[in-house]
Scaffold this motif. Structure first.
Motif, short mmCIF file in Angstrom:
data_model
loop_
_atom_site.label_atom_id
_atom_site.label_comp_id
_atom_site.label_asym_id
_atom_site.label_seq_id
_atom_site.Cartn_x
_atom_site.Cartn_y
_atom_site.Cartn_z
N GLU A 155 0.78 -1.12 -0.08
CA GLU A 155 -0.06 -0.14 -0.01
C GLU A 155 0.78 1.28 -0.15
OE1 GLU A 155 -2.64 -0.71 3.42
OE2 GLU A 155 -3.83 -1.63 2.39
N LEU B 267 1.80 4.32 -3.72
CA LEU B 267 1.45 5.43 -3.50
C LEU B 267 2.52 6.31 -3.93
CD1 LEU B 267 -0.31 5.85 -0.16
CD2 LEU B 267 -1.33 5.85 -2.15
N ASP B 268 3.59 5.81 -4.15
CA ASP B 268 5.15 6.42 -4.69
C ASP B 268 5.17 6.35 -6.05
OD1 ASP B 268 7.43 7.43 -5.18
OD2 ASP B 268 8.56 6.18 -3.96
#
Length: 190
Positions: free
Chosen positions: A8, A12-13
């Motif tokens: 998760e 997001l990166d």
């Protein structure tokens, strides 16, 4: 949960750098999960009376020596050994699994030292794995061989164990016609 959280956070990166930074964490957790699944499969075979042994002559001191060397490379503990040439009939892979489980368990609970010994007695070979950690109380000595057993705070799951190593070790030794016992020896946990 570590794998899920890692995925998760890394997703997001957008740069992908987090994936690279977390590779070792993912690898370590995957290896840990693989080990747990293998342990559960071993116990399922035991429960179904399908644990098969590849019985042959085994140089027991070679098995123990290899596990002692492995433990010395992954631990800062002092590992002492008194080994002698002894040959037994058994499944070398499963015996290695037993001694790895016993030594890893001793390493989790030792303060500074583990001692491994072996002796021949009439009709049997006795291997001892002692550590200078807290002695298991007499009332809990059978309980440590129950699946997923945890005793007190000093023997909690934060040390990396699944609570399956000792039960598996006992089942493998029973399949070999032997046993594993928890006891004490001269103030040491055995």
């Amino acid at each position: 949960s570590t794998l899920v959280t890692t995925a998760e956070v890394a997703s997001l990166d957008e740069s992908g750098k987090t994936w690279l930074d977390m590779q070792q964490t993912v690898l370590n957790e995957s290896i840990r999960m693989q080990s747990l699944v293998e342990d559960l499969l071993t116990l399922a075979k035991v429960d179904a009376d399908q644990l098969q042994l590849d019985v042959q002559d085994v140089d027991l001191e070679d098995v123990l020596d290899a596990e002692i060397k492995r433990l010395r490379t992954i631990s800062a503990l002092q590992v002492k050994a008194q080994l002698q040439p002894m040959r037994v009939r058994g499944d070398e892979r499963r015996l290695t699994q037993v001694f790895r489980n016993l030594m890893d368990n001793a390493a989790r609970h030792a303060k500074s030292t583990i001692m491994v010994g072996m002796e021949r007695r009439p009709g049997e070979v006795v291997v001892s794995v002692d550590n200078d950690g807290e002695i298991i109380s007499a009332k809990d000595r059978n309980r440590v061989f129950e699946r997923f057993a945890r005793l007190d705070a000093s023997r909690s799951s934060d040390g990396g164990g699944s609570g399956l190593g000792l039960p598996i070790s006992r089942e493998i030794m029973v399949a070999h016609g032997g046993t594993v016992l928890a006891t004490e020896s001269n103030g040491w946990c055995r």
